[in-house]
Scaffold this motif. Structure first.
Motif, PDB file in Angstrom:
ATOM      1  N   VAL A   1       1.013  -1.148  -0.530  1.00 17.96           N
ATOM      2  CA  VAL A   1      -0.419   0.056   0.119  1.00 17.96           C
ATOM      3  C   VAL A   1       1.102   1.093  -0.183  1.00 17.96           C
ATOM      4  CG1 VAL A   1      -1.536   1.398   1.370  1.00 17.96           C
ATOM      5  CG2 VAL A   1      -1.698  -0.556   1.401  1.00 17.96           C
ATOM      6  N   CYS A   2       0.771   2.172  -1.248  1.00 17.84           N
ATOM      7  CA  CYS A   2       1.382   3.394  -0.642  1.00 17.84           C
ATOM      8  C   CYS A   2       0.148   4.213  -0.424  1.00 17.84           C
ATOM      9  CB  CYS A   2       1.939   4.104  -1.985  1.00 17.84           C
ATOM     10  SG  CYS A   2       2.375   5.348  -2.941  1.00 17.84           S
ATOM     11  N   GLU A   3       1.320   5.574   0.340  1.00 19.69           N
ATOM     12  CA  GLU A   3       0.417   6.822   0.946  1.00 19.69           C
ATOM     13  C   GLU A   3       1.576   7.955   0.793  1.00 19.69           C
ATOM     14  OE1 GLU A   3      -2.274   6.030   4.090  1.00 19.69           O
ATOM     15  OE2 GLU A   3      -1.195   5.335   4.322  1.00 19.69           O
ATOM     16  N   ARG A   4       0.898   9.095  -0.151  1.00 16.28           N
ATOM     17  CA  ARG A   4       1.568  10.153  -0.477  1.00 16.28           C
ATOM     18  C   ARG A   4       1.049  11.090   0.643  1.00 16.28           C
ATOM     19  NH1 ARG A   4       0.361  12.505  -5.683  1.00 16.28           N
ATOM     20  NH2 ARG A   4      -1.741  13.307  -4.686  1.00 16.28           N
ATOM     21  N   CYS A   5       2.567  11.608   1.284  1.00 19.40           N
ATOM     22  CA  CYS A   5       1.588  12.765   2.838  1.00 19.40           C
ATOM     23  C   CYS A   5       2.119  13.995   2.681  1.00 19.40           C
ATOM     24  CB  CYS A   5       2.859  11.987   4.175  1.00 19.40           C
ATOM     25  SG  CYS A   5       1.656  10.732   4.345  1.00 19.40           S
ATOM     26  N   GLU A   6       1.650  15.061   2.768  1.00 20.38           N
ATOM     27  CA  GLU A   6       1.302  16.758   2.689  1.00 20.38           C
ATOM     28  C   GLU A   6       1.397  17.174   3.760  1.00 20.38           C
ATOM     29  OE1 GLU A   6       1.221  18.098  -1.018  1.00 20.38           O
ATOM     30  OE2 GLU A   6       0.223  17.307  -1.829  1.00 20.38           O
ATOM     31  N   GLY A   7       2.645  17.745   4.603  1.00 19.66           N
ATOM     32  CA  GLY A   7       2.727  18.110   6.154  1.00 19.66           C
ATOM     33  C   GLY A   7       1.783  16.879   6.838  1.00 19.66           C
ATOM     34  N   ARG A   8       0.791  16.377   7.005  1.00 20.69           N
ATOM     35  CA  ARG A   8      -0.099  15.642   8.436  1.00 20.69           C
ATOM     36  C   ARG A   8      -0.901  14.826   7.986  1.00 20.69           C
ATOM     37  NH1 ARG A   8      -0.570  17.941  14.640  1.00 20.69           N
ATOM     38  NH2 ARG A   8       1.721  18.301  14.866  1.00 20.69           N
ATOM     39  N   ALA A   9      -1.414  15.424   6.628  1.00 19.35           N
ATOM     40  CA  ALA A   9      -2.678  14.515   5.346  1.00 19.35           C
ATOM     41  C   ALA A   9      -2.377  13.533   5.031  1.00 19.35           C
ATOM     42  CB  ALA A   9      -3.114  15.530   4.739  1.00 19.35           C
ATOM     43  N   CYS A  10      -2.114  12.751   4.612  1.00 20.44           N
ATOM     44  CA  CYS A  10      -1.681  11.095   3.991  1.00 20.44           C
ATOM     45  C   CYS A  10      -2.871  10.949   2.713  1.00 20.44           C
ATOM     46  CB  CYS A  10      -0.778  10.211   4.722  1.00 20.44           C
ATOM     47  SG  CYS A  10       0.161  10.784   5.661  1.00 20.44           S
ATOM     48  N   GLN A  11      -2.912  10.777   1.242  1.00 17.44           N
ATOM     49  CA  GLN A  11      -3.793   9.823   1.303  1.00 17.44           C
ATOM     50  C   GLN A  11      -3.189   9.160   0.007  1.00 17.44           C
ATOM     51  OE1 GLN A  11      -5.338  13.114  -1.449  1.00 17.44           O
ATOM     52  NE2 GLN A  11      -3.112  13.717  -2.434  1.00 17.44           N
ATOM     53  N   PRO A  12      -4.011   7.867  -0.155  1.00 16.77           N
ATOM     54  CA  PRO A  12      -3.592   7.041  -1.544  1.00 16.77           C
ATOM     55  C   PRO A  12      -2.837   6.913  -3.027  1.00 16.77           C
ATOM     56  CG  PRO A  12      -5.578   6.275  -0.825  1.00 16.77           C
ATOM     57  CD  PRO A  12      -5.675   7.936  -0.411  1.00 16.77           C
ATOM     58  N   CYS A  13      -2.058   6.741  -2.683  1.00 17.64           N
ATOM     59  CA  CYS A  13      -0.785   6.913  -4.094  1.00 17.64           C
ATOM     60  C   CYS A  13      -1.767   7.192  -5.644  1.00 17.64           C
ATOM     61  CB  CYS A  13       0.385   6.347  -4.619  1.00 17.64           C
ATOM     62  SG  CYS A  13       1.385   6.712  -2.552  1.00 17.64           S
ATOM     63  N   GLY A  14      -2.750   6.968  -5.874  1.00 18.08           N
ATOM     64  CA  GLY A  14      -3.204   6.390  -7.497  1.00 18.08           C
ATOM     65  C   GLY A  14      -2.587   5.937  -8.747  1.00 18.08           C
ATOM     66  N   GLU A  15      -3.729   6.003  -9.277  1.00 17.37           N
ATOM     67  CA  GLU A  15      -2.807   5.559 -10.331  1.00 17.37           C
ATOM     68  C   GLU A  15      -1.425   6.336 -11.256  1.00 17.37           C
ATOM     69  OE1 GLU A  15      -6.439   5.235 -13.901  1.00 17.37           O
ATOM     70  OE2 GLU A  15      -6.985   3.348 -12.654  1.00 17.37           O
ATOM     71  N   LYS A  16      -1.278   7.282 -10.650  1.00 18.37           N
ATOM     72  CA  LYS A  16      -0.303   7.527 -10.931  1.00 18.37           C
ATOM     73  C   LYS A  16       1.181   6.709 -10.824  1.00 18.37           C
ATOM     74  CE  LYS A  16       2.621  11.990 -12.316  1.00 18.37           C
ATOM     75  NZ  LYS A  16       2.633  13.050 -11.671  1.00 18.37           N
ATOM     76  N   VAL A  17       1.300   6.255  -9.318  1.00 21.66           N
ATOM     77  CA  VAL A  17       2.663   5.333  -8.780  1.00 21.66           C
ATOM     78  C   VAL A  17       2.649   4.742  -9.677  1.00 21.66           C
ATOM     79  CG1 VAL A  17       3.874   4.732  -7.320  1.00 21.66           C
ATOM     80  CG2 VAL A  17       2.874   7.362  -6.911  1.00 21.66           C
ATOM     81  N   ARG A  18       3.378   3.651  -9.854  1.00 22.73           N
ATOM     82  CA  ARG A  18       3.463   2.467 -10.598  1.00 22.73           C
ATOM     83  C   ARG A  18       4.368   1.924  -9.750  1.00 22.73           C
ATOM     84  NH1 ARG A  18       5.334   1.945 -16.566  1.00 22.73           N
ATOM     85  NH2 ARG A  18       4.635  -0.234 -16.414  1.00 22.73           N
ATOM     86  N   LEU A  19       3.537   0.011  -9.327  1.00 19.28           N
ATOM     87  CA  LEU A  19       4.212  -1.277  -8.506  1.00 19.28           C
ATOM     88  C   LEU A  19       4.542  -1.569  -9.610  1.00 19.28           C
ATOM     89  CD1 LEU A  19       2.714   1.107  -5.938  1.00 19.28           C
ATOM     90  CD2 LEU A  19       4.166  -1.243  -4.701  1.00 19.28           C
ATOM     91  N   ASP A  20       5.770  -2.524  -9.445  1.00 21.75           N
ATOM     92  CA  ASP A  20       6.112  -3.741 -10.679  1.00 21.75           C
ATOM     93  C   ASP A  20       6.646  -4.554 -10.036  1.00 21.75           C
ATOM     94  OD1 ASP A  20       5.883  -4.514 -13.364  1.00 21.75           O
ATOM     95  OD2 ASP A  20       8.438  -4.042 -13.924  1.00 21.75           O
ATOM     96  N   PRO A  21       6.617  -5.708 -10.411  1.00 21.37           N
ATOM     97  CA  PRO A  21       4.965  -6.158 -11.007  1.00 21.37           C
ATOM     98  C   PRO A  21       4.009  -5.784 -10.842  1.00 21.37           C
ATOM     99  CG  PRO A  21       5.674  -7.935  -9.549  1.00 21.37           C
ATOM    100  CD  PRO A  21       6.369  -6.744  -9.245  1.00 21.37           C
ATOM    101  N   SER A  22       3.175  -5.953  -9.971  1.00 20.59           N
ATOM    102  CA  SER A  22       1.728  -5.690  -9.175  1.00 20.59           C
ATOM    103  C   SER A  22       2.122  -5.018  -8.027  1.00 20.59           C
ATOM    104  CB  SER A  22       1.155  -6.498  -9.241  1.00 20.59           C
ATOM    105  OG  SER A  22      -0.330  -6.288  -8.917  1.00 20.59           O
ATOM    106  N   ASN A  23       0.973  -4.297  -6.900  1.00 25.43           N
ATOM    107  CA  ASN A  23       0.850  -3.578  -5.438  1.00 25.43           C
ATOM    108  C   ASN A  23       0.066  -5.180  -4.905  1.00 25.43           C
ATOM    109  OD1 ASN A  23      -1.567  -3.476  -6.747  1.00 25.43           O
ATOM    110  ND2 ASN A  23      -2.509  -1.901  -5.664  1.00 25.43           N
ATOM    111  N   THR A  24      -0.497  -6.275  -6.007  1.00 25.65           N
ATOM    112  CA  THR A  24      -1.020  -7.107  -4.878  1.00 25.65           C
ATOM    113  C   THR A  24      -0.987  -8.848  -5.213  1.00 25.65           C
ATOM    114  OG1 THR A  24      -3.303  -7.138  -6.026  1.00 25.65           O
ATOM    115  CG2 THR A  24      -3.026  -5.565  -3.900  1.00 25.65           C
ATOM    116  N   ASP A  25      -0.886  -9.821  -4.864  1.00 30.38           N
ATOM    117  CA  ASP A  25      -0.561 -11.205  -5.155  1.00 30.38           C
ATOM    118  C   ASP A  25       0.919 -11.364  -5.114  1.00 30.38           C
ATOM    119  OD1 ASP A  25      -3.569 -11.991  -4.445  1.00 30.38           O
ATOM    120  OD2 ASP A  25      -3.613 -11.233  -6.218  1.00 30.38           O
ATOM    121  N   LEU A  26       1.362 -10.387  -4.451  1.00 29.49           N
ATOM    122  CA  LEU A  26       2.994 -10.157  -5.129  1.00 29.49           C
ATOM    123  C   LEU A  26       3.829 -11.889  -4.440  1.00 29.49           C
ATOM    124  CD1 LEU A  26       4.276  -6.775  -4.224  1.00 29.49           C
ATOM    125  CD2 LEU A  26       4.057  -8.221  -6.721  1.00 29.49           C
TER     126      LEU A  26
END
Length: 929
Positions: A328-353
């Motif tokens: 799971v990838c989260e992007r934080c600015e200050g104290r606020a964090c939110q999911p990284c979304g589709e822009k950040v790529r994880l290879d080969p995948s982010n699940t079932d690794l």
């Protein structure tokens, strides 16, 4: 049953001077007997009849055991005695006891009783004989003994019938069963499963005439929670379980389960342990995995917005091997964090690794990212607990430099040279640039399209421009990871009028650049060289076959088309066959610079003539001209030494016809069609080289370990002449009639079209698993049948589309037969659409089951089961039929598919062959009736 004693009440005829009751001491015991000894009188006819013997309702056959003594006629002194040493056994049936009424005519003779040991006056030797009384059907019967002039004493008569005793077999209870007679060699008996056992079909078994059980059918198995023990199904003990109907024993409850009670069908998991949905009931229960260990972020590629996360597996996997990971990838600015979304790529995948690493890219600069890795298994879904490990890091990526100024370096009527400046930070980085330019003018109300160049340096010379034209330019810098900066202000530069020279005499800049045009409606074209990357089957050979017989010296042809091998490089290992000229060996070829290769070695037998040697090597001259994956490959020849040899690639599975016979019914139609496709591809190659094989048959196709088929045996092959029809006329020589086209038989003219006819016969051989074409018909009968438009019928289970292609190959008009290129295309389409092979051609057992015949050699029905099985090439099952008690053709005709399977015929092809043969026999029998 046994009848004995002094007062039997048996009837004698005549009453006087006939059978009498006597007694004799034997070994201290007094034995009673019926005796008679009227050896001094002629024409004796003395009868001794038993009392009425009740018959068991199902016992149609009884056994009569006699203990008796017959005196040796030589022991009498009188010369004129008329003495016999045998007596007769008779039987008569009745529905009630008829008392003393006695009629000889009601009795039928069973046997003549002849002793093995004939007693003299000395020590008595008792004879024992057992005879069978068949076909009994009434409520009871009498036995009678006829004396015709012997000296006989009968000590005991034991009458009994045989039964198969009550038994339990495979957890099925079968009652005591009276054995059948000759007309019912096997008596089928239905049984029932023991308590707590079940069976899909009712258990059955057969009782033989000898009182033995044979061929049990359909076994019973214990229910869940029970196991077989001493012919019963008993409950599983505490701590054991059985989850299914099976013959297996109860098993201990697996790990991490609660102890079970008696008769358990499963063992429940302990608290905190689970089974995955796909886990069987016999599996141990699993715990949740612990968190992954040592999460590390490698920042070596941080400058281009990429990093690699890695971790170690959990210390405790919970007893499972199906561990996967989710990131799971989260992007934080200050104290606020939110999911990284589709822009950040994880290879080969982010699940079932399954691997313990992942590459992350497209990260943005100056942001803080949190990565959480969770370990999961097949049982994680049953708990809200999560096994996770987290890592926080800040990604600092360099911004691309900014373009600060663009100026003209040089110009002409058709070119412009430009250069620009960039602002660098303290640490310069490699930078590329994207330049966009277009004409300033507006055509038809639309702005002209930009041309885009990607450049490695901050300068460029653009050519092929229009004279006296204003162009607009703008440029942006690209960071090493491809992130764009902001575009510079759009600037105008003009080309000079036609004919004017550049006012700037400085040397123009020659810029190395890599560029590409972004154009709409772009297309790629196949260049002429692309055809060389096509499938070999799509290419027409670039050469035409040369007949080695055209060479004045045949040895020249061998040297031209075949490589010479030194005999020391060839090692013979094992004889695998015999050819026309000598033996064929399996061996090893070890040529310098090459690894050892398994090969086939054809040898020339001693005592050959020079013509035989030339004919032998002539086949190598032919093979050496071919290079195709479905043509047997020539490795080389040995010609410069005494023992000539031809060395070819080794085909592990030998000739196709034998391979198919050995694997009858074991291959699906799809695989058979694939083998035919390979043969057709090889024949297309030959026909494209203007070459006719003349002897195409399954025996001349070889099969390797990958079941790849290759055309071989070019002994009868000849080149096509240049005449329009491309024929070759032979003068004499043997022709394989069953595989040869009618025009080739009649006129000895061979073409690729006649090879197509032969290919149709090969198709039939393949789909019939090596069956002989036209069965046992003579060559004369084959030619006559073909000329009368007879064609081989579809083999069993042959797809309709395949049989239709066979019929096309057998068209009388050779010009209408398909070409080998057409055949390859048709077979390719069938292989690409397997459903097209599901429609089966009609099968007529009255014709097709001539395997080779539906009757004996003289046209009459088969005289024995063994003769019938031999005729359909299923002799290997003779013992199965015999053990099952199938000993007559009448019994064979009563068999169904299930019966054939129950006696041990398991292969689908063999089962169908026997079943279809029985169907053909039934049809023949009904026709005769």
């Amino acid at each position: 049953m046994v009848a004995s004693g002094a007062e039997l009440g048996w009837l004698t005829s005549p009453v006087e001077h006939g059978w009498e009751i006597g007694q004799r001491a034997v070994n201290g015991s007094l034995l009673y007997n019926y005796y008679i000894c009227n050896v001094e009188e002629r024409e004796q006819d003395n009868w001794l009849r038993t009392t009425f013997i009740q018959r068991h309702p199902t016992a149609s056959r009884v056994f009569v055991e006699l203990r008796f003594v017959v005196r040796d006629c030589n022991s009498f002194n009188a010369d004129s005695l008329i003495c016999k040493e045998t007596f007769n056994l008779y039987a008569s049936e009745a529905d009630a006891d008829i008392g003393t009424a006695f009629r000889k005519g009601l009795f039928r003779k069973v046997a003549t009783i002849a002793p093995d040991e004939i007693s003299s006056l000395g020590e008595m030797k008792m004879n024992i004989e057992t005879k069978v009384v068949e076909n009994l059907s009434r409520k009871g019967f009498y036995l009678a003994f006829q004396d015709i002039g012997a000296c006989v004493a009968i000590y005991s008569v034991r009458v009994y019938y045989k039964t198969c005793p009550a038994t339990v077999k495979s957890l099925a209870v079968f009652p005591e069963t009276v054995a059948g007679g000759e007309n019912q060699a096997l008596r089928e008996v239905a049984g029932s499963c023991v308590s707590n056992a079940v069976s899909e079909d009712q258990p059955r078994i057969y009782c033989t005439t000898d009182g033995e059980w044979v061929v049990p059918v359909s076994q019973c198995q214990c229910r869940p929670g029970f196991e077989a023990m001493n012919d019963t199904c008993q409950e599983c003990q505490s701590g054991f379980f059985k989850s299914s109907v099976s013959s297996e024993a109860c098993k201990p409850c697996p790990k991490n389960t609660q102890p079970s009670g008696p008769g358990a069908t499963s063992c429940t998991c302990k608290d905190g342990f689970y089974r995955a949905p796909e886990d069987p009931e016999i599996a141990a229960c699993s715990g949740l995995p612990s968190a992954p260990q040592d999460l590390v972020a490698s920042t070596a590629q941080m400058s281009i917005g990429r990093l690699q996360l890695s971790w170690r597996p959990p210390a405790d996997t919970g007893g499972r091997s199906d561990i996967t990971y989710a990131v799971v990838c989260e992007r934080c600015e200050g104290r606020a964090c939110q999911p990284c979304g589709e822009k950040v790529r994880l290879d080969p995948s982010n699940t079932d690794l399954k691997e313990t690493r992942v590459t992350v890219s497209e990260l943005e600069p100056h942001l803080n990212y949190t990565f959480t890795v969770e370990a999961r298994s097949g049982v994680s879904q049953f708990s809200n607990k999560r096994a996770t490990i987290s890592s926080n890091l800040t990604v600092l990526l360099p911004d691309p430099p900014k373009v600060t100024a663009m100026h003209l370096v040089d110009s002409s009527s058709t070119s412009l040279s430009l250069q620009w400046s960039v602002s660098h930070r303290s640490k310069p980085v490699a930078t590329r640039y994207e330049l966009m330019y277009r004409k300033k003018e507006i055509a038809n109300g639309k702005v002209t399209t930009y041309t885009v160049l990607v450049l490695e340096k901050n300068s460029v010379q653009i050519s092929d421009l229009s004279p006296s034209t204003v162009y607009l330019f703008k440029v942006q810098a690209l960071s090493p990871e491809g992130n764009p900066g902001s575009y510079s202000l759009e600037q105008e530069f003009s080309t000079l009028p036609q004919g004017e020279q550049s006012q700037n005499k400085s040397v123009g800049l020659l810029i190395e650049l890599f560029f590409f045009y972004r154009r709409r409606n772009s297309h790629t074209r196949q260049g002429p060289e692309d055809t060389y990357f096509s499938s070999p089957d799509q290419l027409k050979p670039l050469k035409t076959y040369v007949d080695p017989h055209t060479y004045e010296d045949p040895n020249t042809a061998v040297l031209k088309f075949a490589s010479e091998i030194h005999p020391s490089h060839v090692t013979k290992q094992k004889v695998i066959g015999a050819g026309e000229f000598g033996e064929v060996y399996r061996g090893i070829l070890k040529a310098p610079g090459r690894k050892e290769t398994a090969v086939a070695i054809k040898t020339l037998k001693p005592g050959y003539t020079e013509k035989q040697r030339q004919d032998f090597l002539g086949e190598a001259s032919i093979m050496g001209q071919f290079s195709h994956q479905n043509i047997i490959r020539l490795e080389g020849v040995v010609t410069k030494f005494k023992h000539a040899m031809i060395v070819t690639e080794y085909m592990e599975n030998g000739a196709l016809d034998k391979y198919l016979k050995d694997h009858d019914g074991e291959m699906p139609s799809f695989q058979l069609v694939g083998m035919l496709r390979g043969i057709a591809a090889g024949m297309k190659y030959l026909s494209d080289m203007s070459y006719v094989h003349r002897d195409l048959a399954a025996r001349n196709i070889l099969v390797n370990s990958n079941l790849e088929c290759k055309v071989s045996d070019f002994g009868l092959s000849r080149v096509l002449e240049d005449e329009p029809e491309g024929t070759y006329t032979t003068s004499g020589g043997k022709i394989p009639i069953r595989w040869t086209a009618p025009e080739a038989i009649a006129y000895r003219k061979f073409t690729s079209a006649s090879d197509v006819w032969s290919f149709g016969i090969v198709m039939w051989e393949v789909m019939a698993f090596g069956e002989r074409p036209y069965w046992d018909m003579s060559n004369h009968e084959v030619m006559k049948a073909i000329n009368e438009a007879f064609r081989l019928p579809a083999p069993m289970d042959c797809p309709s589309a395949v049989y239709q292609l066979m019929l096309q190959c057998w068209l009388q008009d050779r010009s209408k037969r398909p070409r080998f290129g057409d055949i390859v295309s048709i077979l390719d389409k069938l292989l690409k659409s397997p459903d097209s092979l599901k429609a089966i051609a009609d099968f007529d057992p009255r014709v097709s089951i001539r395997l080779p015949s539906t009757s004996g050699s003289d046209g009459s029905p088969f005289r024995s089961v063994a003769e019938w099985l031999e005729s359909i090439k299923m002799s290997q099952y003779s013992e199965n039929f015999s053990i099952a008690g199938i000993v007559s053709m009448e019994q064979v005709l009563q068999m169904k598919s299930e019966d054939i399977r129950n006696i041990g015929v398991r292969l689908p092809g063999h089962l169908k062959r026997i079943a279809y043969s029985i169907l053909g026999l039934k049809d023949q029998t009904s026709t005769l009736i």
